[in-house]
Write an enzyme that holds these catalytic residues in place. Sequence first.
Site, mmCIF file in Angstrom:
data_model
loop_
_atom_site.group_PDB
_atom_site.id
_atom_site.type_symbol
_atom_site.label_atom_id
_atom_site.label_comp_id
_atom_site.label_asym_id
_atom_site.label_seq_id
_atom_site.Cartn_x
_atom_site.Cartn_y
_atom_site.Cartn_z
ATOM 1 N N HIS A 193 3.355 2.789 -0.560
ATOM 2 C CA HIS A 193 4.322 1.868 -1.151
ATOM 3 C C HIS A 193 4.104 1.803 -2.647
ATOM 4 C CE1 HIS A 193 0.789 -0.356 0.245
ATOM 5 N NE2 HIS A 193 0.922 -1.120 -0.825
ATOM 6 N N ASP A 208 8.378 -8.246 -1.933
ATOM 7 C CA ASP A 208 7.030 -8.528 -1.424
ATOM 8 C C ASP A 208 6.982 -9.968 -0.903
ATOM 9 O OD1 ASP A 208 4.012 -7.087 -2.092
ATOM 10 O OD2 ASP A 208 4.045 -9.189 -1.466
ATOM 11 N N ILE A 209 6.283 -10.156 0.208
ATOM 12 C CA ILE A 209 6.192 -11.476 0.844
ATOM 13 C C ILE A 209 5.328 -12.441 0.022
ATOM 14 C CG2 ILE A 209 4.165 -11.125 2.340
ATOM 15 C CD1 ILE A 209 5.921 -12.219 4.661
HETATM 16 P P1 5GP Z 1 -1.320 -3.311 -1.161
HETATM 17 O O1 5GP Z 1 -2.329 -4.413 -1.165
HETATM 18 O O2 5GP Z 1 -1.498 -2.401 0.033
HETATM 19 O O3 5GP Z 1 -1.196 -2.583 -2.450
HETATM 20 O O4 5GP Z 1 0.090 -4.030 -1.011
HETATM 21 C C1 5GP Z 1 0.588 -4.487 0.198
HETATM 22 C C2 5GP Z 1 1.639 -5.512 -0.134
HETATM 23 O O5 5GP Z 1 2.417 -5.744 1.024
HETATM 24 C C3 5GP Z 1 1.069 -6.877 -0.555
HETATM 25 O O6 5GP Z 1 1.544 -7.192 -1.862
HETATM 26 C C4 5GP Z 1 1.606 -7.827 0.501
HETATM 27 O O7 5GP Z 1 1.978 -9.091 -0.024
HETATM 28 C C5 5GP Z 1 2.786 -7.080 1.063
HETATM 29 N N1 5GP Z 1 3.070 -7.364 2.465
HETATM 30 C C6 5GP Z 1 2.190 -7.342 3.500
HETATM 31 N N2 5GP Z 1 2.809 -7.645 4.647
HETATM 32 C C7 5GP Z 1 4.110 -7.839 4.339
HETATM 33 C C8 5GP Z 1 5.261 -8.188 5.126
HETATM 34 O O8 5GP Z 1 5.208 -8.362 6.342
HETATM 35 N N3 5GP Z 1 6.440 -8.292 4.455
HETATM 36 C C9 5GP Z 1 6.541 -8.106 3.106
HETATM 37 N N4 5GP Z 1 7.751 -8.258 2.553
HETATM 38 N N5 5GP Z 1 5.480 -7.789 2.350
HETATM 39 C C10 5GP Z 1 4.286 -7.653 2.954
#
Ligand code: 5GP
Length: 111
Positions: A97, A30-31
């Site tokens: 994810h 995760d970024i």
């Molecule tokens: P959600 O909020 O949908 O559960 O999780 C999305 C996750 O994707 C977040 O933890 C966010 O930091 C990660 N994320 C979003 N854009 C990117 C990216 O471009 N690269 C990576 N490695 N992680 C990302």
Amino acid sequence: MNDCIFCKIARGEIPSSKVYENEKILVFNDIEPQAPVHMLVIPKKHFDNVTECDNETLCAMFDAMRTAVRNTGIDKDGFRCVMNTGENGGQSVNHIHMHVLGGRSLQWPPG
Ligand code: 5GP
Ligand code: ZN
């Protein structure tokens, strides 16, 4: 071509820090890590969320997750898998994810 951000990561159009990859699945860091180990497990094929995804793909995600936790060593002390889904679940990327968090003690319940 789907312009979803995780589809672009799966196709290699956006770089990512890969942990594990096979024909169907990609595991990458995760970024914005929320723990010393914070990986995301995605299928390369697009599904919006866990309610849309077929069972075979879900099994492949769990199989890849188990390989990734063994490879990183977080299986020894424990870890957490989370699939945020929809608005109330806090999903911000609409490509299914699984978050895999480890390397520290995690609180429960989440906020
Ligand atoms: P959600 O909020 O949908 O559960 O999780 C999305 C996750 O994707 C977040 O933890 C966010 O930091 C990660 N994320 C979003 N854009 C990117 C990216 O471009 N690269 C990576 N490695 N992680 C990302
Ligand atoms: Zn996608």
